[in-house]
Design an enzyme around this catalytic site. Structure first.
Site: not given
Ligand SMILES: [Zn+2]
Length: 424
Positions: A65, A96, A154, A234, A307
């Site tokens: 988000l 992030n 991430d 992932h 993701d």
């Molecule tokens: Zn990632």
């Protein structure tokens, strides 16, 4: 308010339920779950789910988000609504943002915003390092106390192996995993798609599979060294699957996830410089897809996460090299994953494990189950209903999807989150 869901085919792997059951909701909780007609007592509303499947609300352990900082891409309000629309009643949000979620103050801000604006449950994931710049560990204990359910940098892999070792040692104290975005930046080296013949033909800089695999190797070794819990985000390559499978066979306590685009699309989706197919790690090849499906089937891959990475239209309209990576994934993840059930790779119950129960277990969330007393997070899905992927109709602000125009089978017709009913 009491709601009775009748006649639906209920699937709840947490209790081994696969059959026609009735569920009684009282307020925000599940009051009773019994074989059909077994629930007694009055209710204020009856939902007849005959011919439909009733499942635990999905839990996405990998959502971006964009609030705070990038509200033009997504907000907690629009992102959680997109979650509900896609069948997710809980989303775990990556750090992030701007500022980065690397201290308890930001964690508290996100949770406060989620309380006010959010429509599904939001669980923050804190940054491993301050500012996600890989130099100094963040204050994980305070962030954990503030509500972080895991830690990850991430998108910005932790390149310094000693720092990753310290992070894995640190989280042992509160039994949460470190989520690894496995990418050797010196190997990916500014690449924008899978490295191979196609990247040469298109004249785009490639990312070798080894950029992912070498760091998965490293992080597994560090997990073994420290005993710290590791979750690999992932997974996109055949080699990664092999490494993880080998480690699991040796008894290493690691978990892993993949995303629907890694078993639904090959690198060919990039042809035409389609920036909506630009993701990180990049889309791979048919052989990788086959390996990922095998890994989902045999349990090497525990979780299907989205993701979800929404971007504004003008950002994806840039030339391929400069466009940001990511897919707006919350609203397509379930119908894409249901294709695995249609192909006979997973049973519906196994799919629920990968999309609800396992993520909840890995992160220690009291979610992903329909047992008596659990939160009333439930989805009702119609496996026969066609879902036409039209990004214009996405609830998410992010319309960036490579699945535009696809016709998929199966989608939620109702999402119940903490006892509140949303009909679609
Ligand atoms: Zn990632």
């Amino acid at each position: 308010m009491k709601i009775l869901i009748k006649n639906g085919h209920v699937i709840d792997p947490s209790e081994g339920i696969d059959g026609v059951f009735d569920i009684l909701i009282d307020g925000k909780k599940i009051k009773a779950i019994k074989p059909s007609e077994g629930v007694t007592g009055s209710s204020d509303k009856v939902i007849d789910a005959k011919g439909l499947y009733v499942l635990p609300g999905l839990v996405d352990m990998h959502t971006h988000l964009r609030e705070p900082g990038f509200e033009h891409k997504e907000t907690i309000k629009t992102g959680t609504m997109a979650g509900l629309r896609g069948g997710f009643t809980s989303v775990c949000v990556m750090p992030n943002t701007e500022p980065v979620n690397d201290n308890a103050g930001i964690t508290e801000f996100i949770l406060e915003r989620a309380m006010i604006e959010g429509v599904c449950s939001v669980f923050p994931i804190g940054a491993i390092t301050k500012g996600q710049i890989g130099q100094e560990l963040s204050e994980m204990d305070m962030m954990r106390s503030a509500g972080c359910v895991s830690f990850s940098d991430d998108g910005m892999p932790v390149s310094n192996s000693m720092l990753m070792r310290r992070a894995l040692e640190y989280v042992k104290a509160f039994d949460v995993p470190i989520i690894s975005h496995s990418e050797d930046l010196s190997l990916s080296n500014g690449g924008v798609m899978n490295e191979g013949l196609l990247s040469q033909i298109l004249g785009l800089k490639g990312i070798p599979k080894a950029a992912e695999e070498t760091i998965i190797f490293r992080d597994i070794a560090l997990s073994e060294l420290t005993g710290g819990r590791l979750h690999i985000a992932h997974v996109s390559t055949e080699g990664s699957v092999r490494i993880i499978r080998d480690a699991k066979n040796r008894g290493v306590k690691i978990t892993s996830e993949t995303c629907p685009h890694y078993f639904s699309l090959t690198e060919d989706a990039v042809i035409g410089y389609n920036t909506n197919a630009k993701v990180n790690p990049p889309l791979r090849t048919t052989k990788d897809i086959e390996a990922i499906k095998d890994a989902l089937k045999d349990g090497t891959i525990d979780v299907i996460a989205t993701d979800h990475a929404p971007h504004a239209m003008d950002e994806k309209l840039r030339e391929f090299d400069l466009a940001p990576s990511g897919i707006s994934g919350l609203e397509t993840a379930l119908p894409l994953s249901l294709r695995l059930v249609e192909e006979g790779i997973l049973s519906l119950s196994e799919l629920v494990e990968k999309m609800a129960l396992n993520p909840a277990r890995i992160l220690g969330l009291n979610k992903g189950t329909l047992k008596q007393g659990a939160d009333a997070d439930i989805i009702i899905i119609d496996l026969k209903k066609n879902f036409n992927v039209n990004p214009e109709l996405f609830v998410s602000k992010g319309k960036n999807t490579p699945f535009k125009g696809w016709v998929l089978r199966g989608c939620p017709v109702m999402t119940i989150c903490m006892g509140k009913v949303w009909e679609w």
